[in-house]
Scaffold this motif. Structure first.
Motif, PDB file in Angstrom:
ATOM      1  N   VAL A 270       1.133  -0.983  -0.172  1.00  0.00           N
ATOM      2  CA  VAL A 270      -0.289   0.244  -0.186  1.00  0.00           C
ATOM      3  C   VAL A 270       1.117   1.288   0.225  1.00  0.00           C
ATOM      4  N   PRO A 271       0.459   2.331  -0.730  1.00  0.00           N
ATOM      5  CA  PRO A 271       0.920   3.358  -0.839  1.00  0.00           C
ATOM      6  C   PRO A 271       1.334   4.156   0.633  1.00  0.00           C
ATOM      7  N   ARG A 272       0.668   4.299   1.339  1.00  0.00           N
ATOM      8  CA  ARG A 272       0.672   4.643   2.331  1.00  0.00           C
ATOM      9  C   ARG A 272      -0.135   4.253   4.017  1.00  0.00           C
ATOM     10  N   TYR A 273       0.936   4.605   4.468  1.00  0.00           N
ATOM     11  CA  TYR A 273       0.742   3.140   5.830  1.00  0.00           C
ATOM     12  C   TYR A 273      -0.891   3.697   6.973  1.00  0.00           C
ATOM     13  N   ARG A 274      -0.439   5.513   6.588  1.00  0.00           N
ATOM     14  CA  ARG A 274      -1.563   5.749   7.763  1.00  0.00           C
ATOM     15  C   ARG A 274      -2.039   6.853   7.390  1.00  0.00           C
TER      16      ARG A 274
END
Length: 508
Positions: A270-274
Motif C-alpha cells: 500500500v502507498p501509505r500506512y496511515r
C-alpha cells in the motif's frame, strides 16, 4: 504517574500482528478492542512457521519469548537449495536461530498476553464499513448472529490481512502483481520423517517444502511449473506427492491429507500506512512471497513500532511528528522485505541451465564467504533492520539496541522495555540525569546504569531501537544533550507549565 489516556483503539484482525499490538496497547493502559471475523479460534490455521531472531527479541521484551520457544524447534542454520546452509548461530543476542513453530502457537501466546493485559477480543465480528472525522473513527460491525453495531474509537488499525476491509474503506490502492501461481498446500502425515526440521528442494520444474506442526502433522508446500492451475482447482494428494518426489527425491510416505488448497502469491504494498486516524499493518499493508519466512515477522514488527506511538499520543505526550513516523520507518522496511523475498523466490525458480549454475555458485558464496553470510543472516533474521537517522547523528542512532546488561534488577535491557517506556542507559551515575528521567519525564523513561564498561549514553525506544546516543563525558554538556533528546522524543516535561504546549519538530 503518566496521565490518564484520552481515547481508545480498535484493531481489526486477531492474527499475530493485531494480537501483539493489542497486548502492547493494553499493557500501556490504553483501552483496545480486537475485532476478528473468524467466529472462534482455529487452532490448525497456520500460514507461517518461522519466528526470526529479531521477532524473538521483541517477544522477549514482552516476557513471552521463552514460552513460545518451548513450543518449537530451534534451527541454527537455514538450508539453502542444495547442501549449503546459511549459518544463524553467529547472530548476536539470546536467539541465534530461527524458531520453527506453527502460527497458531504464536497466536495463542500473544492472545493470552493481550487478554491478561486487559484487551478485549471479539470473535465473529466482521467490519463492514469505516468513517472517520477529526475526533475519531466509526466502525460498522456485523456479528455472527446477524446483528449489527457501530463502534467508535480514537484510532483504528487494520491488521486484517491481504483482503483488508480497512484498506478498502480507506480507498487505498494495493499495487503489485502475482509472482507465482498454482502453489499447493497440504497438511499430511508422513511415514518417514525428513532428516531436516525444514526440508526444501528444487529439481527441474518442481519445488517442495515440508515443515512440522509438532504434533505428527506436516505442512507441505509444492509447486509445479508444468501444471499452472487456477486457485479454484482442487489440489489432490497424488499431485502433491508427485511434485515432492521430483523436488526432494522422496515423498516421505505422505498420507491422510486433512486439508489441501491451491493459491497464488502476490507482491503488493500500500502507498501509505496511515490515513488520518486509521493505520494499516501486516498483510493489510504489504504482502510478498513466502520465501525467507518474512511475512508474519514483518507484521509483528509493524505492531511493535506502532503500539508505543499510539500509546504516547493517547497519553497526551507524543511529539507532533511521532505518529507519522510509523509510515516513514516501516514503509521502507516493507519495501525491502518485498524485494528481498521476491528475489529469493525468482532465484529458486530459474529455468536456464546457466542460471542454475550461477545459482549454485551464489549459494556456495552465501554459505561460505563470511561477510556475505553475515549480511544475509542479518537480513533474514531482522537483526540488521535499522531506521533512518538525521544527518550528523551518532553512529548508533536508528540501530537495533543490543540486550546489554544493566546494573540491578532485572539485569538486562530488554526486561526494562517490557512496560513500553523508553530506557536511558547511562555510562555513569549522575543525579542530574536520574532526576531528568525519573522526575521531569516520569512514567515515560526508565534510567539504567550500563552493566559494562562504556562511555556511550543511549536513549532506547520502547521497540528496542536506539533513538539517540552520545559519547559526551562532561557532566553539564551530557545533561544538556540528554535533556534535548528527551524533549524531542518524550514530549513536554511533566513539570513544565500546562500552557506550554510547544512540541519539537526537528530531529536531534
Amino acid at each position: 504517574m503518566p496521565p490518564r489516556p484520552t481515547g481508545n483503539v480498535l484493531i481489526v484482525g486477531a492474527g499475530p500482528t493485531g494480537l501483539l499490538l493489542a497486548g502492547d496497547l493494553a499493557a500501556a493502559g490504553i483501552g483496545c478492542t480486537v475485532l476478528e471475523r473468524r467466529p472462534r479460534e482455529t487452532e490448525n490455521l497456520t500460514r507461517a512457521f518461522a519466528v526470526h531472531a529479531r521477532t524473538l527479541e521483541l517477544l522477549d521484551a514482552r516476557g513471552v519469548a521463552d514460552e513460545l520457544v518451548a513450543t518449537g524447534e530451534r534451527l541454527g542454520g537455514l538450508r539453502l537449495l542444495g547442501a549449503a546452509a546459511l549459518n544463524l548461530s553467529r547472530l548476536p543476542g539470546r536467539f541465534p536461530y530461527v524458531l520453527v513453530t506453527p502460527q497458531y502457537e504464536t497466536e495463542r501466546v500473544l492472545r493470552a498476553r493481550a487478554l491478561e493485559a486487559g484487551a478485549e477480543i471479539v470473535n465473529g465480528a466482521e467490519v463492514t464499513a469505516l468513517r472517520q472525522d477529526a475526533e475519531g473513527v466509526d466502525v460498522d460491525v456485523r456479528m455472527a448472529d446477524g446483528s449489527t453495531a457501530t463502534r467508535r474509537a480514537s484510532y483504528v488499525v487494520g491488521a486484517d490481512g491481504v483482503r483488508s476491509t480497512v484498506r478498502r474503506e480507506l480507498g487505498l490502492p494495493f499495487p503489485g502483481r502475482a509472482v507465482v501461481r498454482s502453489v499447493m498446500l497440504a497438511d499430511v502425515r508422513l511415514d518417514e520423517a525428513p532428516a531436516e526440521v525444514i526440508t526444501a528442494g528444487t529439481s527441474g520444474d518442481a519445488f517442495a517444502l515440508i515443515a512440522p506442526f509438532g504434533d505428527g502433522w506436516y505442512r507441505v508446500i509444492a509447486w509445479d511449473r508444468r501444471h499452472q492451475a487456477a486457485d479454484s482447482e482442487p489440489a489432490g494428494l497424488a499431485e502433491v506427492r508427485d511434485v515432492a518426489r521430483r523436488a526432494l527425491g522422496s515423498d516421505h510416505g505422505m498420507r491422510d491429507a486433512r486439508w489441501t488448497s491451491r493459491f497464488h502469491s502476490d507482491e503488493r504494498q500500500v502507498p501509505r500506512y496511515r490515513v488520518g486516524r486509521a493505520f494499516l499493518a501486516g498483510d493489510a499493508a504489504h504482502v510478498h512471497s513466502p520465501a525467507g519466512g518474512q511475512g508474519m515477522n514483518t507484521g509483528m514488527q509493524d505492531a511493535a513500532n506502532l503500539g508505543w506511538k499510539l500509546a504516547a499520543e493517547l497519553h497526551g505526550w507524543a511529539p507532533s511528528w511521532l505518529l507519522d513516523s510509523y509510515h516513514e520507518e516501516r514503509y521502507p522496511v516493507g519495501r525491502q522485505v518485498l524485494r528481498g523475498s521476491g528475489a529469493l523466490l525468482r532465484f529458486a525458480m530459474v529455468e536456464q541451465p546457466w542460471l542454475r549454475r550461477a545459482r549454485a555458485a551464489a549459494i556456495w558464496t552465501a554459505a561460505h564467504v563470511r561477510p556475505v553470510a553475515r549480511r544475509m543472516a542479518g537480513a533474514v533474521s531482522g537483526i540488521d533492520i535499522a531506521y533512518p537517522a538525521p544527518r550528523g547523528a551518532h553512529r548508533l542512532t536508528g540501530m537495533r539496541a543490543p540486550d546489554v546488561p544493566v546494573a540491578g534488577a532485572p539485569g538486562r535491557l530488554y526486561r526494562l522495555l517490557g512496560d513500553g517506556r523508553f530506557v536511558l542507559v547511562v555510562a555513569a551515575n549522575d543525579p542530574a540525569v536520574t532526576y531528568l528521567a525519573t522526575k521531569r519525564w516520569a512514567g515515560r523513561v526508565h534510567c539504567a546504569l550500563a552493566g559494562g564498561a562504556t562511555r556511550t549514553t543511549a536513549l532506547v525506544r520502547p521497540d528496542g531501537y536506539i533513538a539517540w546516543a552520545c559519547d559526551e563525558t562532561a557532566p553539564d554538556r551530557r545533561a544538556a544533550a540528554i535533556r534535548e533528546a528527551l524533549a524531542h522524543w518524550c514530549g513536554r516535561p511533566a513539570d513544565r507549565p500546562a500552557h506550554d504546549r510547544e512540541r519539537p519538530t526537528r530531529p536531534v
